[in-house]
Scaffold this motif. Structure first.
Motif, short mmCIF file in Angstrom:
data_model
loop_
_atom_site.label_atom_id
_atom_site.label_comp_id
_atom_site.label_asym_id
_atom_site.label_seq_id
_atom_site.Cartn_x
_atom_site.Cartn_y
_atom_site.Cartn_z
N SER A 24 0.87 -1.18 0.00
CA SER A 24 0.00 0.00 0.00
C SER A 24 0.91 1.24 0.00
O SER A 24 2.12 1.14 0.19
N GLU A 25 0.30 2.40 -0.16
CA GLU A 25 1.08 3.65 -0.20
C GLU A 25 1.87 3.83 1.10
O GLU A 25 3.06 4.17 1.09
N LYS A 26 1.20 3.56 2.23
CA LYS A 26 1.85 3.73 3.54
C LYS A 26 2.98 2.69 3.70
O LYS A 26 4.07 3.02 4.20
N ALA A 27 2.73 1.46 3.28
CA ALA A 27 3.75 0.41 3.40
C ALA A 27 4.94 0.71 2.50
O ALA A 27 6.10 0.47 2.87
N LEU A 28 4.67 1.27 1.33
CA LEU A 28 5.74 1.61 0.40
C LEU A 28 6.64 2.71 0.98
O LEU A 28 7.87 2.65 0.87
N GLU A 29 6.00 3.68 1.63
CA GLU A 29 6.76 4.76 2.28
C GLU A 29 7.67 4.17 3.37
O GLU A 29 8.84 4.54 3.50
N SER A 30 7.11 3.25 4.14
CA SER A 30 7.89 2.60 5.20
C SER A 30 9.04 1.80 4.60
O SER A 30 10.17 1.83 5.10
N ASN A 31 8.77 1.10 3.50
CA ASN A 31 9.79 0.30 2.82
C ASN A 31 10.95 1.19 2.35
O ASN A 31 12.13 0.84 2.54
N LYS A 32 10.62 2.36 1.81
CA LYS A 32 11.67 3.29 1.35
C LYS A 32 12.49 3.82 2.53
O LYS A 32 13.69 4.02 2.44
N ASN A 33 11.78 4.05 3.63
CA ASN A 33 12.45 4.51 4.86
C ASN A 33 13.42 3.46 5.39
O ASN A 33 14.50 3.78 5.88
N LEU A 34 13.00 2.19 5.30
CA LEU A 34 13.87 1.09 5.76
C LEU A 34 15.13 1.01 4.90
O LEU A 34 16.21 0.69 5.39
N LEU A 35 14.99 1.34 3.60
CA LEU A 35 16.15 1.33 2.72
C LEU A 35 17.14 2.41 3.15
O LEU A 35 18.35 2.18 3.22
N LYS A 36 16.61 3.60 3.51
CA LYS A 36 17.47 4.69 4.00
C LYS A 36 18.12 4.30 5.32
O LYS A 36 19.28 4.60 5.58
N PHE A 37 17.34 3.63 6.17
CA PHE A 37 17.85 3.20 7.47
C PHE A 37 18.97 2.17 7.28
O PHE A 37 19.99 2.19 7.96
N HIS A 38 18.77 1.27 6.30
CA HIS A 38 19.79 0.27 5.98
C HIS A 38 21.09 0.96 5.59
O HIS A 38 22.18 0.61 6.03
N SER A 39 20.96 1.99 4.75
CA SER A 39 22.13 2.72 4.28
C SER A 39 22.84 3.40 5.46
O SER A 39 24.07 3.40 5.56
N TYR A 40 22.05 3.97 6.37
CA TYR A 40 22.61 4.62 7.58
C TYR A 40 23.36 3.59 8.45
O TYR A 40 24.49 3.84 8.88
N LEU A 41 22.74 2.43 8.66
CA LEU A 41 23.38 1.39 9.49
C LEU A 41 24.65 0.85 8.82
O LEU A 41 25.61 0.47 9.50
N SER A 42 24.65 0.82 7.49
CA SER A 42 25.82 0.33 6.75
C SER A 42 27.04 1.22 6.99
O SER A 42 28.18 0.78 6.91
N ASN A 43 26.77 2.50 7.28
CA ASN A 43 27.87 3.46 7.48
C ASN A 43 28.19 3.71 8.95
O ASN A 43 28.99 4.58 9.27
#
Length: 308
Positions: free
Chosen positions: A43-62
């Motif tokens: 859903s739109e809300k789930a997609l937004e959360s999914n994109k946020n998790l991708l940014k969070f993944h990138s933050y944790l990677s660094n």
């Protein structure tokens, strides 16, 4: 895939004070929760959360830290496969929406994680808090790590100072007239700007003195009373704390609520305080007569947290 549930939290006492090393008491709030889920159709809300998790993944990677190692490849492939955080916890309301997400990620992607089943020594609690502080800084710029800690353990946490935490018990609820409740300001509060205002105020000697004396003393007394079930004394101290907050934290209290705050103090019908950093979201209320308080606040949405 469906992960375990992580609950909201309420910092009953200690907002802002814990930044400056005074006491705090946080409790889980089970009315709201979140869990990691996965779906091919988002859903739109789930997609937004999914994109946020991708940014969070990138933050944790660094993250350059020896404190914690994440299974980042697994995290990334789960995000690519449609993972999102399904949460009923309102964002910007001071009840730990980002904390629950941080707790869920730590729980799922850390191998040598500290679990609630172990004996939680002070060292383990502090280590968890440090890890969560690093992780949650992605959301707020600066985080104490307390929200995720509370959500992860789902236990009341007593903060004695920055380096002294303990899991604690709170008196079981009674079917009395008194209550702790949440009042919905129907405005979203942002943590970072509020903390900036506080840090600027801390440059003022008079404000620092108020935090170290009046604010800290009343906060400590409230915690002591709450944990020991001294209800009469608690309401006296909460009233004083409510006055101190109204006098000194006006920028953190939405203008529309200044007179409502004062009305509670004048009538003794209820006492309001900040829930989290303020600026919107929930306001925390304490009353010796919930029915009467509800009548006075009937224009507002209230939620019951705890009964005396």
């Amino acid at each position: 895939m469906k992960g375990p549930l992580f609950y909201a939290k309420i910092l009953l006492f200690g907002e802002y004070g814990i930044i400056k090393d005074s006491k705090g008491l946080a409790i889980p709030y089970n009315s709201y929760q979140g869990a990691l889920k996965s779906s091919e159709e988002l859903s739109e809300k789930a997609l937004e959360s999914n994109k946020n998790l991708l940014k969070f993944h990138s933050y944790l990677s660094n993250l350059d830290s020896e404190l914690v190692q994440f299974r980042l490849d697994e995290f990334k492939s789960d995000v690519d496969a449609g993972m999102y955080f399904d949460s009923s916890i309102p964002q910007g309301y001071g009840v730990g929406s980002s904390g629950a997400l941080v707790a869920a990620i730590y729980d799922k992607y850390v191998d040598d994680k500290i679990t609630v089943l172990e004996s939680l020594t002070r060292e383990k609690l502090l280590k968890l808090k440090s890890i969560f502080s690093l992780m949650e800084s992605f959301f707020h710029g600066k985080s104490s790590g307390l929200d995720p800690l509370n959500s992860y353990l789902s236990l009341p946490i007593l903060i004695n100072s920055k380096d002294n935490l303990e899991a604690t018990g709170i008196p079981s609820q009674k079917e009395g007239k008194g209550a702790v409740f949440l009042l919905d300001s129907e405005m979203i509060g942002e943590t970072a700007p509020m903390i900036n205002i506080f840090m600027n105020k801390m440059k003022n000697e008079g404000f620092r003195k108020m935090i170290n004396e009046d604010f800290a003393n009343y906060t400590d007394a409230c915690i002591e009373d709450f944990l020991h079930g001294n209800v009469k004394s608690l309401f006296g101290n909460v009233k004083q704390l409510s006055k101190v907050v109204l006098s000194n934290f006006k920028p953190m209290i939405p203008k529309a609520f200044h007179s409502l705050w004062q009305q509670g103090i004048d009538t003794n019908a209820y006492f309001l305080k900040l829930c989290g950093s303020g600026g919107g979201g929930y306001i925390l209320g304490f009353t010796e007569d919930y029915v009467h308080a509800k009548e006075l606040l009937k224009k507002y949405k209230l939620e019951l947290v705890y009964r005396f």
